[in-house]
Write a protein that holds these residues in place. Sequence first.
Motif, mmCIF file in Angstrom:
data_model
loop_
_atom_site.group_PDB
_atom_site.id
_atom_site.type_symbol
_atom_site.label_atom_id
_atom_site.label_comp_id
_atom_site.label_asym_id
_atom_site.label_seq_id
_atom_site.Cartn_x
_atom_site.Cartn_y
_atom_site.Cartn_z
ATOM 1 N N GLU A 40 4.886 8.821 -8.134
ATOM 2 C CA GLU A 40 4.373 8.473 -6.803
ATOM 3 C C GLU A 40 4.365 9.654 -5.851
ATOM 4 O O GLU A 40 3.457 9.777 -5.024
ATOM 5 C CB GLU A 40 5.171 7.311 -6.221
ATOM 6 C CG GLU A 40 4.947 5.999 -6.956
ATOM 7 C CD GLU A 40 5.397 4.793 -6.160
ATOM 8 O OE1 GLU A 40 5.307 4.827 -4.924
ATOM 9 O OE2 GLU A 40 5.844 3.816 -6.785
ATOM 10 N N THR A 42 9.261 5.933 -5.779
ATOM 11 C CA THR A 42 8.911 5.575 -4.422
ATOM 12 C C THR A 42 8.550 6.836 -3.642
ATOM 13 O O THR A 42 8.994 7.937 -3.986
ATOM 14 C CB THR A 42 10.065 4.847 -3.699
ATOM 15 O OG1 THR A 42 9.642 4.458 -2.386
ATOM 16 C CG2 THR A 42 11.285 5.737 -3.575
ATOM 17 N N ARG A 43 7.751 6.660 -2.605
ATOM 18 C CA ARG A 43 7.472 7.748 -1.670
ATOM 19 C C ARG A 43 8.211 7.543 -0.362
ATOM 20 O O ARG A 43 8.046 8.317 0.569
ATOM 21 C CB ARG A 43 5.967 7.830 -1.401
ATOM 22 C CG ARG A 43 5.154 8.286 -2.590
ATOM 23 C CD ARG A 43 3.684 8.386 -2.282
ATOM 24 N NE ARG A 43 3.054 7.074 -2.239
ATOM 25 C CZ ARG A 43 1.771 6.870 -1.981
ATOM 26 N NH1 ARG A 43 0.989 7.903 -1.733
ATOM 27 N NH2 ARG A 43 1.280 5.659 -1.975
ATOM 28 N N ASN A 44 9.030 6.487 -0.295
ATOM 29 C CA ASN A 44 9.684 6.090 0.945
ATOM 30 C C ASN A 44 11.199 6.233 0.815
ATOM 31 O O ASN A 44 11.828 5.505 0.051
ATOM 32 C CB ASN A 44 9.324 4.635 1.249
ATOM 33 C CG ASN A 44 9.795 4.181 2.612
ATOM 34 O OD1 ASN A 44 10.818 4.640 3.105
ATOM 35 N ND2 ASN A 44 9.057 3.277 3.217
ATOM 36 N N HIS A 59 13.156 2.951 1.031
ATOM 37 C CA HIS A 59 13.172 2.148 -0.185
ATOM 38 C C HIS A 59 14.205 2.683 -1.173
ATOM 39 O O HIS A 59 14.890 1.915 -1.856
ATOM 40 C CB HIS A 59 11.787 2.139 -0.832
ATOM 41 C CG HIS A 59 10.762 1.402 -0.040
ATOM 42 N ND1 HIS A 59 9.407 1.475 -0.319
ATOM 43 C CD2 HIS A 59 10.871 0.572 1.034
ATOM 44 C CE1 HIS A 59 8.739 0.736 0.548
ATOM 45 N NE2 HIS A 59 9.605 0.180 1.382
ATOM 46 N N MET A 60 14.304 4.004 -1.255
ATOM 47 C CA MET A 60 15.301 4.621 -2.112
ATOM 48 C C MET A 60 16.706 4.194 -1.696
ATOM 49 O O MET A 60 17.538 3.796 -2.521
ATOM 50 C CB MET A 60 15.169 6.144 -2.036
ATOM 51 C CG MET A 60 16.197 6.909 -2.849
ATOM 52 S SD MET A 60 15.800 6.916 -4.584
ATOM 53 C CE MET A 60 14.278 7.861 -4.550
ATOM 54 N N ASN A 110 17.470 0.507 -2.672
ATOM 55 C CA ASN A 110 17.819 0.355 -4.084
ATOM 56 C C ASN A 110 19.262 0.766 -4.342
ATOM 57 O O ASN A 110 20.007 0.091 -5.069
ATOM 58 C CB ASN A 110 16.883 1.204 -4.953
ATOM 59 C CG ASN A 110 15.468 0.699 -4.977
ATOM 60 O OD1 ASN A 110 15.212 -0.474 -4.761
ATOM 61 N ND2 ASN A 110 14.522 1.593 -5.233
#
Length: 298
Positions: free
Chosen positions: A22, A256-258, A261-262, A265
Amino acid sequence: MQERTLGRTGLTVSRLGVGLSEIGSLTEEADAGRVLNTALDSGITFLDTAACYGVSEELVGRTVSHRRQEYTLASKCGHVTGGYEGEAWTAQTVRDSIDRSLRRLQTDVIDLMQLHSCGVDILEKGEVIEELQKAQAAGKIRFMGYSGDNESAAWAVNSGHFDTLQTSFNLVEQRARTRLFDQAKAQQMGIIIKRPIANAAWGATNSPSEYAAEYYRRAKIMQQDGPLPNAPENRIWLALAFTLAHDAVDTAIVGTRNPAHMQANLQWLDDEPPLAPATIAELHRRFEAHDQDWQQRG
């Protein structure tokens, strides 16, 4: 962060890794740097990229090569990509791809180089396997892996040539559990899981993307059997926790690119309880009941 030994490589890797397809489409180096540094700062130690993931390799090199001792670096080769002129799946293409990856990643050695989803015909020919072995002997790569699914993955596992297998596995993609895991572990291979959250298809109101359409279709069929016993409300954690509940899995890579979000997780991994055995068993049952030639997505 939980850690595992990646099979016979002896490499210690975080149970959650980062898939870097991504970030390959990002146009701002700073954005990639935030994702990668967030991962490393939070204890992730496995980064998985590929020559054909846009500018992913370059972004890794530009943003975190100075932290090279903090992570295990995996890439993939074999395709004709990035302006390269040649033929896919030849010794020359693999050789040039490895040299280019070393330059892009700004490193002297790549810990794990994987053949990227080539077919059984290519594997049987042997040319690309021999080229990986030469790169290993030359000190350009440390270990050899295969990334792929179905018959090609089975061939790679049974061949004994590869140190690791990267393959698709999630709550709507379970064939690896019955057809690959035991065989790979018998070979002392490390197991890397791609697509561990099934492209967020479980519980979605519509397909998250065109790419996820098949996973969404399967999820809708499996969900028709009613609520899962003892399942968490968080559908993304349900998917990730299902994948990580299988002891054969050494690391699962999420892309992810965010950075947010990382972080989410990672927070779930630290704070959320593991899935109840009844939840796992029911997901196994449903997949087996509804599997209508649901082959792994290559």
